[in-house]
Design a protein around this motif. Sequence first.
Motif, PDB file in Angstrom:
ATOM      1  N   HIS A 115       0.820  -1.220   0.000  1.00 38.47           N
ATOM      2  CA  HIS A 115       0.000   0.000   0.000  1.00 38.47           C
ATOM      3  C   HIS A 115       0.854   1.271   0.000  1.00 38.47           C
ATOM      4  CE1 HIS A 115      -3.467  -2.551   0.701  1.00 38.47           C
ATOM      5  NE2 HIS A 115      -2.827  -3.101   1.726  1.00 38.47           N
ATOM      6  N   HIS A 116       1.913   1.259  -0.796  1.00 38.12           N
ATOM      7  CA  HIS A 116       2.743   2.459  -0.895  1.00 38.12           C
ATOM      8  C   HIS A 116       2.064   3.492  -1.794  1.00 38.12           C
ATOM      9  CE1 HIS A 116       4.003   0.096  -4.468  1.00 38.12           C
ATOM     10  NE2 HIS A 116       4.165   1.282  -5.031  1.00 38.12           N
ATOM     11  N   LEU A 117       2.499   4.727  -1.665  1.00 40.06           N
ATOM     12  CA  LEU A 117       1.914   5.790  -2.474  1.00 40.06           C
ATOM     13  C   LEU A 117       2.353   5.650  -3.935  1.00 40.06           C
ATOM     14  CD1 LEU A 117       2.388   8.865  -0.107  1.00 40.06           C
ATOM     15  CD2 LEU A 117       0.237   7.724  -0.690  1.00 40.06           C
ATOM     16  N   PHE A 118       1.407   5.826  -4.832  1.00 44.23           N
ATOM     17  CA  PHE A 118       1.698   5.699  -6.256  1.00 44.23           C
ATOM     18  C   PHE A 118       2.699   6.752  -6.719  1.00 44.23           C
ATOM     19  CE2 PHE A 118       0.302   6.419 -10.794  1.00 44.23           C
ATOM     20  CZ  PHE A 118       0.912   5.275 -11.293  1.00 44.23           C
ATOM     21  N   VAL A 119       2.771   7.880  -6.030  1.00 46.16           N
ATOM     22  CA  VAL A 119       3.740   8.906  -6.421  1.00 46.16           C
ATOM     23  C   VAL A 119       5.164   8.371  -6.342  1.00 46.16           C
ATOM     24  CG1 VAL A 119       4.020   9.940  -4.111  1.00 46.16           C
ATOM     25  CG2 VAL A 119       4.324  11.359  -6.156  1.00 46.16           C
ATOM     26  N   ASN A 120       5.397   7.387  -5.490  1.00 45.75           N
ATOM     27  CA  ASN A 120       6.729   6.783  -5.402  1.00 45.75           C
ATOM     28  C   ASN A 120       7.063   6.013  -6.671  1.00 45.75           C
ATOM     29  OD1 ASN A 120       6.946   7.808  -2.814  1.00 45.75           O
ATOM     30  ND2 ASN A 120       6.242   5.933  -1.838  1.00 45.75           N
ATOM     31  N   ASP A 121       6.056   5.394  -7.286  1.00 51.89           N
ATOM     32  CA  ASP A 121       6.261   4.709  -8.563  1.00 51.89           C
ATOM     33  C   ASP A 121       6.475   5.722  -9.682  1.00 51.89           C
ATOM     34  OD1 ASP A 121       5.907   2.347  -7.227  1.00 51.89           O
ATOM     35  OD2 ASP A 121       3.845   2.037  -7.897  1.00 51.89           O
ATOM     36  N   ILE A 122       5.696   6.810  -9.637  1.00 53.28           N
ATOM     37  CA  ILE A 122       5.854   7.854 -10.655  1.00 53.28           C
ATOM     38  C   ILE A 122       7.277   8.396 -10.638  1.00 53.28           C
ATOM     39  CG2 ILE A 122       5.090  10.158 -11.363  1.00 53.28           C
ATOM     40  CD1 ILE A 122       2.339   9.489 -10.199  1.00 53.28           C
ATOM     41  N   ALA A 123       7.831   8.552  -9.455  1.00 51.42           N
ATOM     42  CA  ALA A 123       9.174   9.119  -9.309  1.00 51.42           C
ATOM     43  C   ALA A 123      10.254   8.258  -9.969  1.00 51.42           C
ATOM     44  CB  ALA A 123       9.491   9.316  -7.834  1.00 51.42           C
ATOM     45  N   LYS A 124       9.956   6.982 -10.192  1.00 50.07           N
ATOM     46  CA  LYS A 124      10.927   6.080 -10.811  1.00 50.07           C
ATOM     47  C   LYS A 124      10.983   6.237 -12.331  1.00 50.07           C
ATOM     48  CE  LYS A 124      10.270   2.660  -7.150  1.00 50.07           C
ATOM     49  NZ  LYS A 124       9.741   1.312  -6.804  1.00 50.07           N
ATOM     50  N   ASP A 125      10.023   6.952 -12.904  1.00 50.68           N
ATOM     51  CA  ASP A 125      10.023   7.220 -14.342  1.00 50.68           C
ATOM     52  C   ASP A 125      11.250   8.064 -14.679  1.00 50.68           C
ATOM     53  OD1 ASP A 125       9.617   8.371 -16.898  1.00 50.68           O
ATOM     54  OD2 ASP A 125       7.439   8.256 -16.678  1.00 50.68           O
ATOM     55  N   PRO A 126      12.057   7.646 -15.664  1.00 50.09           N
ATOM     56  CA  PRO A 126      13.257   8.417 -16.013  1.00 50.09           C
ATOM     57  C   PRO A 126      12.956   9.865 -16.403  1.00 50.09           C
ATOM     58  CG  PRO A 126      13.300   6.253 -17.052  1.00 50.09           C
ATOM     59  CD  PRO A 126      11.928   6.415 -16.452  1.00 50.09           C
ATOM     60  N   ALA A 128      10.525  11.664 -14.995  1.00 42.60           N
ATOM     61  CA  ALA A 128       9.659  12.217 -13.950  1.00 42.60           C
ATOM     62  C   ALA A 128      10.075  13.608 -13.490  1.00 42.60           C
ATOM     63  CB  ALA A 128       9.617  11.277 -12.751  1.00 42.60           C
ATOM     64  N   ALA A 129      11.335  13.922 -13.603  1.00 42.60           N
ATOM     65  CA  ALA A 129      11.803  15.213 -13.089  1.00 42.60           C
ATOM     66  C   ALA A 129      11.054  16.386 -13.695  1.00 42.60           C
ATOM     67  CB  ALA A 129      13.302  15.366 -13.334  1.00 42.60           C
ATOM     68  N   SER A 130      10.566  16.223 -14.919  1.00 35.86           N
ATOM     69  CA  SER A 130       9.911  17.336 -15.613  1.00 35.86           C
ATOM     70  C   SER A 130       8.481  17.592 -15.138  1.00 35.86           C
ATOM     71  CB  SER A 130       9.896  17.059 -17.128  1.00 35.86           C
ATOM     72  OG  SER A 130       9.117  15.906 -17.423  1.00 35.86           O
ATOM     73  N   PHE A 131       7.884  16.619 -14.424  1.00 37.60           N
ATOM     74  CA  PHE A 131       6.493  16.796 -14.006  1.00 37.60           C
ATOM     75  C   PHE A 131       6.192  16.312 -12.591  1.00 37.60           C
ATOM     76  CE2 PHE A 131       6.785  12.605 -16.003  1.00 37.60           C
ATOM     77  CZ  PHE A 131       6.134  11.798 -15.088  1.00 37.60           C
ATOM     78  N   LEU A 132       7.168  15.737 -11.908  1.00 38.15           N
ATOM     79  CA  LEU A 132       6.930  15.103 -10.611  1.00 38.15           C
ATOM     80  C   LEU A 132       6.360  16.072  -9.578  1.00 38.15           C
ATOM     81  CD1 LEU A 132       7.170  12.516  -8.905  1.00 38.15           C
ATOM     82  CD2 LEU A 132       9.534  13.216  -8.370  1.00 38.15           C
TER      83      LEU A 132
END
Length: 215
Positions: A115-126, A128-132
């Motif tokens: 049950h981790h936050l999905f934002v943690n998965d988003i942050a793994k997108d190469p 992600a820095a442009s929209f995180l």
Amino acid sequence: MKITIIGATGMTGSALVAEALRRGHSVTALARSAEKLATLPANPNLTTKVQDAFTLTAADLTTTDVVIDAFATAPSLAFQHVDLATRLVAELRETTHPRLVFILGAGSLQTGDDHHLFVNDIAKDPNAASFLSIPQNQLKELNFLRDVDNVNWVGVSPAANFHAGAATPFLVGDDELLVNANQESETSSGTMAVAILDEIEQPQHHQVRFTVADK
């Protein structure tokens, strides 16, 4: 019903305008661009207004039944998601009218066995820095709202892939990221609009966030 939509010319806002008008509601569409407001469909129940949402006062807000915050901004200004929520709440403390509807991101939803936050998965997108910063600040926005108990608010989150498109049958959940039978996690703008108007017309959630996904 009188409905004010902030960010009415964006992907979600324009879908909300169309759905609210289709159901016969009186809509005030707010945006910062007169040119974009002019592209909304002509309708006798539609009033368009060029206004910065940060200038809205209690006097402006209490003339309507529902205010939908469909505000969008650049990642560099993502903190404004939190700022606008705090301003709207501050203007309406200790009131029940109007109802505030906040469109939140999927990043604040939980996923996985832990049950981790999905934002943690988003942050793994190469990339992600442009929209995180947007999902990060929408998480902060939700955390702020969860401490608000004297304003009539509700939040709505889409699934992982939020995109423009027509409404489909949909799933409804609470805090877990939804996937359909094909293991897809998607929400169209049309689906979001229908789910929000359903909630406005027949309230099922109060001072909580819920989530919707295409079935």
